[in-house]
Design a protein around this motif. Structure first.
Motif, PDB file in Angstrom:
ATOM      1  N   LEU A   1     -26.696 -39.407   1.331  1.00  0.00           N
ATOM      2  CA  LEU A   1     -25.728 -38.443   1.853  1.00  0.00           C
ATOM      3  C   LEU A   1     -26.285 -37.026   1.826  1.00  0.00           C
ATOM      4  CD1 LEU A   1     -22.331 -39.717   0.404  1.00  0.00           C
ATOM      5  CD2 LEU A   1     -23.046 -39.638   2.803  1.00  0.00           C
ATOM      6  N   TYR A   2     -26.993 -36.678   0.755  1.00  0.00           N
ATOM      7  CA  TYR A   2     -27.593 -35.343   0.667  1.00  0.00           C
ATOM      8  C   TYR A   2     -28.592 -35.129   1.803  1.00  0.00           C
ATOM      9  CZ  TYR A   2     -30.548 -31.534  -0.911  1.00  0.00           C
ATOM     10  OH  TYR A   2     -31.268 -30.387  -0.959  1.00  0.00           O
TER      11      TYR A   2
ATOM     12  N   ILE B   1     -26.375 -43.704  -7.057  1.00  0.00           N
ATOM     13  CA  ILE B   1     -27.394 -42.658  -6.939  1.00  0.00           C
ATOM     14  C   ILE B   1     -28.062 -42.723  -5.565  1.00  0.00           C
ATOM     15  CG2 ILE B   1     -29.630 -41.905  -7.831  1.00  0.00           C
ATOM     16  CD1 ILE B   1     -28.620 -42.681 -10.626  1.00  0.00           C
ATOM     17  N   SER B   2     -28.331 -43.935  -5.070  1.00  0.00           N
ATOM     18  CA  SER B   2     -28.955 -44.087  -3.746  1.00  0.00           C
ATOM     19  C   SER B   2     -28.056 -43.548  -2.647  1.00  0.00           C
ATOM     20  CB  SER B   2     -29.275 -45.553  -3.478  1.00  0.00           C
ATOM     21  OG  SER B   2     -30.177 -46.031  -4.435  1.00  0.00           O
ATOM     22  N   VAL B   3     -26.763 -43.834  -2.719  1.00  0.00           N
ATOM     23  CA  VAL B   3     -25.826 -43.344  -1.705  1.00  0.00           C
ATOM     24  C   VAL B   3     -25.733 -41.818  -1.761  1.00  0.00           C
ATOM     25  CG1 VAL B   3     -23.363 -43.294  -1.084  1.00  0.00           C
ATOM     26  CG2 VAL B   3     -24.513 -45.461  -1.489  1.00  0.00           C
ATOM     27  N   LEU B   4     -25.687 -41.251  -2.958  1.00  0.00           N
ATOM     28  CA  LEU B   4     -25.631 -39.794  -3.072  1.00  0.00           C
ATOM     29  C   LEU B   4     -26.885 -39.140  -2.494  1.00  0.00           C
ATOM     30  CD1 LEU B   4     -24.042 -39.254  -6.600  1.00  0.00           C
ATOM     31  CD2 LEU B   4     -23.023 -38.811  -4.363  1.00  0.00           C
TER      32      LEU B   4
ATOM     33  N   HIS C   1     -26.299 -30.190   8.518  1.00  0.00           N
ATOM     34  CA  HIS C   1     -25.878 -28.815   8.230  1.00  0.00           C
ATOM     35  C   HIS C   1     -26.956 -27.819   8.635  1.00  0.00           C
ATOM     36  CE1 HIS C   1     -25.006 -25.449   5.237  1.00  0.00           C
ATOM     37  NE2 HIS C   1     -24.044 -25.413   6.115  1.00  0.00           N
ATOM     38  N   ALA C   2     -28.223 -28.136   8.335  1.00  0.00           N
ATOM     39  CA  ALA C   2     -29.316 -27.222   8.684  1.00  0.00           C
ATOM     40  C   ALA C   2     -29.448 -27.093  10.197  1.00  0.00           C
ATOM     41  CB  ALA C   2     -30.623 -27.740   8.075  1.00  0.00           C
ATOM     42  N   LYS C   3     -29.353 -28.198  10.932  1.00  0.00           N
ATOM     43  CA  LYS C   3     -29.461 -28.129  12.393  1.00  0.00           C
ATOM     44  C   LYS C   3     -28.288 -27.357  12.993  1.00  0.00           C
ATOM     45  CE  LYS C   3     -31.239 -31.330  14.795  1.00  0.00           C
ATOM     46  NZ  LYS C   3     -32.025 -32.336  15.447  1.00  0.00           N
TER      47      LYS C   3
END
Length: 158
Positions: free
Chosen positions: A49-50, A43-46, A57-59
């Motif tokens: 990554l998010y 869960i921490s890695v996900l 992606h936003a930049k």
């Protein structure tokens, strides 16, 4: 037709494992601890990554001149979003409440303060101290203009 439904006692009994001649709860065994840490780290890695990939992606969208999407726009600063979306631009330093070609709204301007007229501006070429125009100072603590303060036995103690 119906599948076998285990009772609650059987479900609870399945959570216990015999290890070294003792019955312990599954989550305290070596395998259970590995499973717990694997779930936590997964869960921490996900989440990491998010956050990282969403910001990248936003930049990338902002660099291309596109508005950031709603699911990752919160990852950008206001300044970064203002480059493509005028809603996030800082307001101008000079702001007029009305345009010069329109009449001012009612109650706007000098004397609309409600209590006393507005004081003169701080800068005065004649070096006079600022003075309020209008009613003079009220000396009576009850602040009733023109009414004599009560005296005698019914007068409140001050």
């Amino acid at each position: 037709m119906f599948a076998f439904v285990p009772s609650s006692a059987q479900v609870v009994r399945r959570q216990y494992v015999e290890q070294d001649g003792r019955v312990i709860w599954f989550w305290y065994t070596r395998t259970g601890v590995i499973v717990k840490w694997s779930i936590f780290l997964g869960i921490s890695v996900l989440l990491a990554l998010y956050l990282i990939l969403g910001r990248i992606h936003a930049k990338r969208r902002v660099r291309a001149g596109l508005k950031p999407l709603a699911y990752h726009s919160w990852l950008l600063s206001r300044q970064e979003k203002a480059a493509v979306d005028p809603r996030y631009a800082w307001p101008n330093a000079t702001y007029n409440a009305y345009h010069s070609h329109q009449a001012p709204p009612p109650g706007y301007g000098y004397g609309s303060y409600g209590m006393h007229p507005m004081p003169p501006p701080v800068y005065d070429p004649n070096n006079r101290p600022p003075v309020y125009e209008g009613a003079g100072p009220k000396v009576d603590p009850t602040q009733a203009a023109g009414v004599e303060p009560a005296t005698g036995p019914a007068a409140p103690q001050r």
